[in-house]
Every structure is written in structure tokens, then in C-alpha cells.
Design a protein around this motif. Structure first.
Motif, PDB file in Angstrom:
ATOM      1  N   MET A  96       0.845  -1.170   0.000  1.00 52.05           N
ATOM      2  CA  MET A  96       0.000   0.000   0.000  1.00 52.05           C
ATOM      3  C   MET A  96       0.896   1.239   0.000  1.00 52.05           C
ATOM      4  O   MET A  96       1.546   1.521   1.002  1.00 52.05           O
ATOM      5  CB  MET A  96      -0.899  -0.001   1.236  1.00 52.05           C
ATOM      6  N   PRO A  97       0.975   1.964  -1.084  1.00 48.54           N
ATOM      7  CA  PRO A  97       1.820   3.163  -1.140  1.00 48.54           C
ATOM      8  C   PRO A  97       1.340   4.229  -0.152  1.00 48.54           C
ATOM      9  O   PRO A  97       0.144   4.461  -0.012  1.00 48.54           O
ATOM     10  CB  PRO A  97       1.655   3.652  -2.576  1.00 48.54           C
TER      11      PRO A  97
ATOM     12  N   LEU B  77      11.432   4.301  -3.503  1.00 42.74           N
ATOM     13  CA  LEU B  77      10.495   3.228  -3.205  1.00 42.74           C
ATOM     14  C   LEU B  77      11.233   2.114  -2.473  1.00 42.74           C
ATOM     15  O   LEU B  77      12.330   1.726  -2.868  1.00 42.74           O
ATOM     16  CB  LEU B  77       9.882   2.684  -4.491  1.00 42.74           C
ATOM     17  N   TYR B  78      10.616   1.615  -1.419  1.00 39.93           N
ATOM     18  CA  TYR B  78      11.218   0.561  -0.609  1.00 39.93           C
ATOM     19  C   TYR B  78      10.301  -0.640  -0.522  1.00 39.93           C
ATOM     20  O   TYR B  78       9.084  -0.496  -0.416  1.00 39.93           O
ATOM     21  CB  TYR B  78      11.480   1.068   0.813  1.00 39.93           C
ATOM     22  N   GLU B  79      10.894  -1.824  -0.559  1.00 39.38           N
ATOM     23  CA  GLU B  79      10.181  -3.061  -0.251  1.00 39.38           C
ATOM     24  C   GLU B  79      10.333  -3.260   1.249  1.00 39.38           C
ATOM     25  O   GLU B  79      11.454  -3.236   1.766  1.00 39.38           O
ATOM     26  CB  GLU B  79      10.804  -4.233  -1.007  1.00 39.38           C
ATOM     27  N   THR B  80       9.205  -3.414   1.937  1.00 38.59           N
ATOM     28  CA  THR B  80       9.263  -3.487   3.399  1.00 38.59           C
ATOM     29  C   THR B  80       8.555  -4.720   3.927  1.00 38.59           C
ATOM     30  O   THR B  80       7.600  -5.214   3.337  1.00 38.59           O
ATOM     31  CB  THR B  80       8.611  -2.246   4.034  1.00 38.59           C
TER      32      THR B  80
ATOM     33  N   TRP C  73      14.403  -3.405   5.231  1.00 39.70           N
ATOM     34  CA  TRP C  73      13.924  -2.545   4.151  1.00 39.70           C
ATOM     35  C   TRP C  73      14.940  -2.509   3.025  1.00 39.70           C
ATOM     36  O   TRP C  73      16.138  -2.367   3.254  1.00 39.70           O
ATOM     37  CB  TRP C  73      13.678  -1.140   4.667  1.00 39.70           C
ATOM     38  N   LYS C  74      14.463  -2.622   1.784  1.00 43.31           N
ATOM     39  CA  LYS C  74      15.337  -2.600   0.610  1.00 43.31           C
ATOM     40  C   LYS C  74      14.837  -1.550  -0.373  1.00 43.31           C
ATOM     41  O   LYS C  74      13.670  -1.576  -0.785  1.00 43.31           O
ATOM     42  CB  LYS C  74      15.342  -3.964  -0.078  1.00 43.31           C
TER      43      LYS C  74
END
Length: 66
Positions: free
Chosen positions: A1-2, A42-45, A55-56
Motif C-alpha cells: 500500500m503506497p 520506493l522501498y520493499e518493506t 527494508w530494501k
């Protein structure tokens, strides 16, 4: 969810309200704060990781139009 988080964590609505009240005491103009954004990352969490260590960053965009 952004989304954009100013306050991050698994907090109750009461704790979020207390944090908002404290910020308003420090600076009454904070609720009308306005700023330009020159980049977006933008991060993948992992929502279960409260340390944020997993977090990446997946992408970063320069939004500067000059």
C-alpha cells in the motif's frame, strides 16, 4: 500500500494523537507545513520488521524539473 509516513510504527490512535499534539506545541505551524519534493524512493518493506533493517530500496526517481 503506497503511502508517506511521518510517524512510523505500530502505534495506537491515542499515541499518534499525543505525538501530533506534542508536535503542535513545539511548532503551531507544523500542521500547515508545505515543501517541495525533489526525489522519491520506493522501498520493499516487511511490515513485521520493527527494526527497519530488512527494508530494501527498489527504485529512486529524481523529480526535479529544472
Amino acid at each position: 500500500m503506497p503511502h508517506l509516513s511521518i510517524l512510523h510504527g505500530d502505534l495506537s490512535n491515542e499515541k499518534k494523537k499525543k505525538a501530533q499534539d506534542k508536535a503542535n506545541i513545539l511548532d503551531e505551524s507544523i500542521s500547515s507545513l508545505c515543501f517541495q519534493i525533489s526525489s522519491l524512493a520506493l522501498y520493499e518493506t516487511d511490515t513485521e520488521d520493527m527494526t527497519l533493517k530488512s527494508w530494501k530500496k527498489t527504485a529512486e526517481f529524481n523529480l526535479d524539473t529544472n
